[in-house]
Design a protein around this motif. Structure first.
Motif, short mmCIF file in Angstrom:
data_model
loop_
_atom_site.label_atom_id
_atom_site.label_comp_id
_atom_site.label_asym_id
_atom_site.label_seq_id
_atom_site.Cartn_x
_atom_site.Cartn_y
_atom_site.Cartn_z
N GLN A 5 88.10 7.13 41.76
CA GLN A 5 87.89 5.93 42.07
C GLN A 5 87.52 5.00 40.75
O GLN A 5 87.85 4.17 40.52
CB GLN A 5 86.94 5.42 43.18
CG GLN A 5 87.00 4.34 43.43
CD GLN A 5 88.22 3.60 44.21
OE1 GLN A 5 89.14 4.16 44.36
NE2 GLN A 5 88.34 2.14 44.04
N LEU A 6 86.67 5.97 39.94
CA LEU A 6 85.68 5.01 38.91
C LEU A 6 86.43 5.51 37.42
O LEU A 6 86.52 4.55 36.60
CB LEU A 6 84.59 5.47 38.93
CG LEU A 6 83.77 4.81 40.17
CD1 LEU A 6 82.38 5.15 40.14
CD2 LEU A 6 83.88 3.49 40.44
N GLN B 70 79.90 1.87 44.01
CA GLN B 70 80.96 2.15 43.28
C GLN B 70 81.90 0.66 42.80
O GLN B 70 82.11 0.68 41.67
CB GLN B 70 82.16 2.72 43.75
CG GLN B 70 81.63 4.27 43.89
CD GLN B 70 82.50 5.33 44.86
OE1 GLN B 70 83.36 4.98 45.31
NE2 GLN B 70 81.90 6.37 45.26
N ASP B 71 82.12 -0.07 43.72
CA ASP B 71 82.83 -1.45 43.49
C ASP B 71 81.86 -2.28 42.69
O ASP B 71 82.47 -2.91 41.66
CB ASP B 71 83.04 -2.10 44.87
CG ASP B 71 84.10 -1.35 45.56
OD1 ASP B 71 84.96 -0.62 45.04
OD2 ASP B 71 84.21 -1.77 46.86
N LEU C 215 82.25 -0.92 39.03
CA LEU C 215 83.52 -1.56 38.46
C LEU C 215 83.55 -3.03 38.12
O LEU C 215 84.04 -3.42 36.84
CB LEU C 215 84.67 -1.42 39.36
CG LEU C 215 84.95 0.07 39.65
CD1 LEU C 215 86.15 0.34 40.60
CD2 LEU C 215 85.17 0.71 38.45
N ASP D 37 95.46 1.00 37.65
CA ASP D 37 94.62 -0.04 37.47
C ASP D 37 93.35 0.25 38.38
O ASP D 37 93.57 0.62 39.66
CB ASP D 37 95.08 -1.24 37.57
CG ASP D 37 96.37 -1.74 36.25
OD1 ASP D 37 95.97 -0.73 35.31
OD2 ASP D 37 96.91 -2.47 36.54
N ARG D 38 92.31 0.02 38.07
CA ARG D 38 91.22 -0.16 38.88
C ARG D 38 90.94 -1.89 39.31
O ARG D 38 91.19 -2.55 38.47
CB ARG D 38 89.89 0.16 38.17
CG ARG D 38 89.84 1.69 37.93
CD ARG D 38 88.34 2.08 37.21
NE ARG D 38 88.15 1.31 36.21
CZ ARG D 38 88.06 1.92 34.70
NH1 ARG D 38 88.36 3.17 34.65
NH2 ARG D 38 88.07 1.07 33.54
N PRO D 39 90.40 -1.93 40.62
CA PRO D 39 89.87 -0.77 41.49
C PRO D 39 91.30 -0.13 42.11
O PRO D 39 92.35 -0.83 42.35
CB PRO D 39 89.52 -1.69 42.56
CG PRO D 39 89.92 -3.11 42.43
CD PRO D 39 89.99 -3.28 41.02
N ARG D 40 91.21 1.08 42.48
CA ARG D 40 92.25 1.83 43.03
C ARG D 40 92.08 1.84 44.46
O ARG D 40 91.08 1.74 45.03
CB ARG D 40 92.23 3.37 42.43
CG ARG D 40 92.22 3.34 40.98
CD ARG D 40 92.38 4.80 40.23
NE ARG D 40 92.47 4.40 39.00
CZ ARG D 40 91.44 4.97 38.14
NH1 ARG D 40 90.51 5.58 38.46
NH2 ARG D 40 91.85 4.80 36.71
N ASP E 12 88.76 6.69 34.09
CA ASP E 12 89.72 6.72 33.42
C ASP E 12 90.24 8.32 33.17
O ASP E 12 91.44 8.69 33.48
CB ASP E 12 89.86 6.26 32.03
CG ASP E 12 89.49 4.91 32.27
OD1 ASP E 12 90.23 4.18 32.95
OD2 ASP E 12 88.37 4.31 31.52
#
Length: 273
Positions: free
Chosen positions: A219-220, A193-194, A197, A247-250, A222
């Motif tokens: 997490q990913l 996932q990271d 992003l 904002d990401r990363p959350r 909007d």
């Protein structure tokens, strides 16, 4: 009637349109299989837009048509009614503007990771440009040292990284992800996932993510669209739309995201305890 859950204002971290990112429009999409008494309606009157550079997640119970929706966008399936438009043009067969990554890596076992990634390159790529693009992607997904390895010689997470790099090789305007991390262990899933992003920050294509994981969606994405059924109506349609704040990363430990997680699970029929 679609219910819009006003958990918060739209995410301030929504990616800005850049590069080749393209909009997606689902216009009253319907899909059924069989005819007459044997007809099975899977999707009914699904309409929504995905703006360029946005990450939009689709949640829903198993069998509700999430993957069918994605296949229509990829040109791998034809809707029974309505249409999908990418960049304002109706989808009619597989498009060079889209790339797809599935739950399984689906790598060619007799090819190296490098060669598997090269399969995704546009046909118009020159040899030198293609070689440079593959090297760039291997570096981005942390596989440079394993470029000459075959899929059986690497872990599942590494194979999935190669699959994601292959999807990005054509620099797509739209990236379609069908539960791409569903077969991975929990820790590898978080790392993937990271990575997604990071790749999206580097090249913010429009992303449509099908997932059954509420935490992953929070997490990913909007925004999150929930597919479900309505009393007395056949097939699944959009029942809820959720804007994810921040904002990401959350922060995965965020109290706000924990609250939203509970709300989304309730919408999916999971009782709170």
């Amino acid at each position: 009637m679609t219910a819009v859950l006003a958990f918060s204002t739209p995410a301030s971290g929504t990616a800005q349109p850049a590069g080749p990112a393209l909009p997606i429009t689902f216009d009253r999409l319907g899909r059924s299989f069989g005819t007459g008494n044997d007809e099975h309606v899977v999707l009914r009157d699904v309409s929504f837009d995905v703006v360029p550079g946005e990450v939009l997640a689709v949640l829903g119970a198993s069998g509700c048509g999430k993957s069918t929706l994605l296949r229509a966008a990829a040109g791998l399936d034809r809707p029974s009614s309505g249409a999908v438009l990418i960049g304002g043009k109706p989808v009619n067969g597989i498009s060079e503007q889209c790339a797809v990554a599935f739950q399984e890596p689906r790598l060619l076992p007799w090819q190296t990771l490098q060669a598997n990634i090269a399969i995704g390159l546009p046909k118009s790529s020159s040899a030198s440009r293609g070689k440079a693009r593959v090297a760039e992607l291997l570096d981005l997904v942390g596989l440079t040292a394993f470029a000459k390895h075959r899929p059986r010689a690497v872990s599942g997470g590494m194979a999935q990284r190669a699959s994601l790099a292959r999807a990005l090789a054509r620099e797509p305007g739209v990236l379609l992800l069908d539960e791409p991390f569903g077969a991975l262990d929990a820790l590898t899933r978080l790392k993937m996932q990271d990575l997604l992003l990071s790749l999206h920050r580097a090249a913010p294509a429009t992303v449509l993510l099908v997932t059954h994981d509420v935490d992953e969606a929070l997490q990913l994405a909007d925004r999150i669209i929930v597919l479900g059924t309505e009393p007395g109506a056949p097939g699944a349609t959009i029942t809820n739309v959720v804007a994810v704040p921040g904002d990401r990363p959350r922060d995965r430990a965020s109290a706000e995201l924990a609250r939203m997680r509970g709300e989304l699970l309730a919408l999916l029929g999971v009782e709170r305890r």
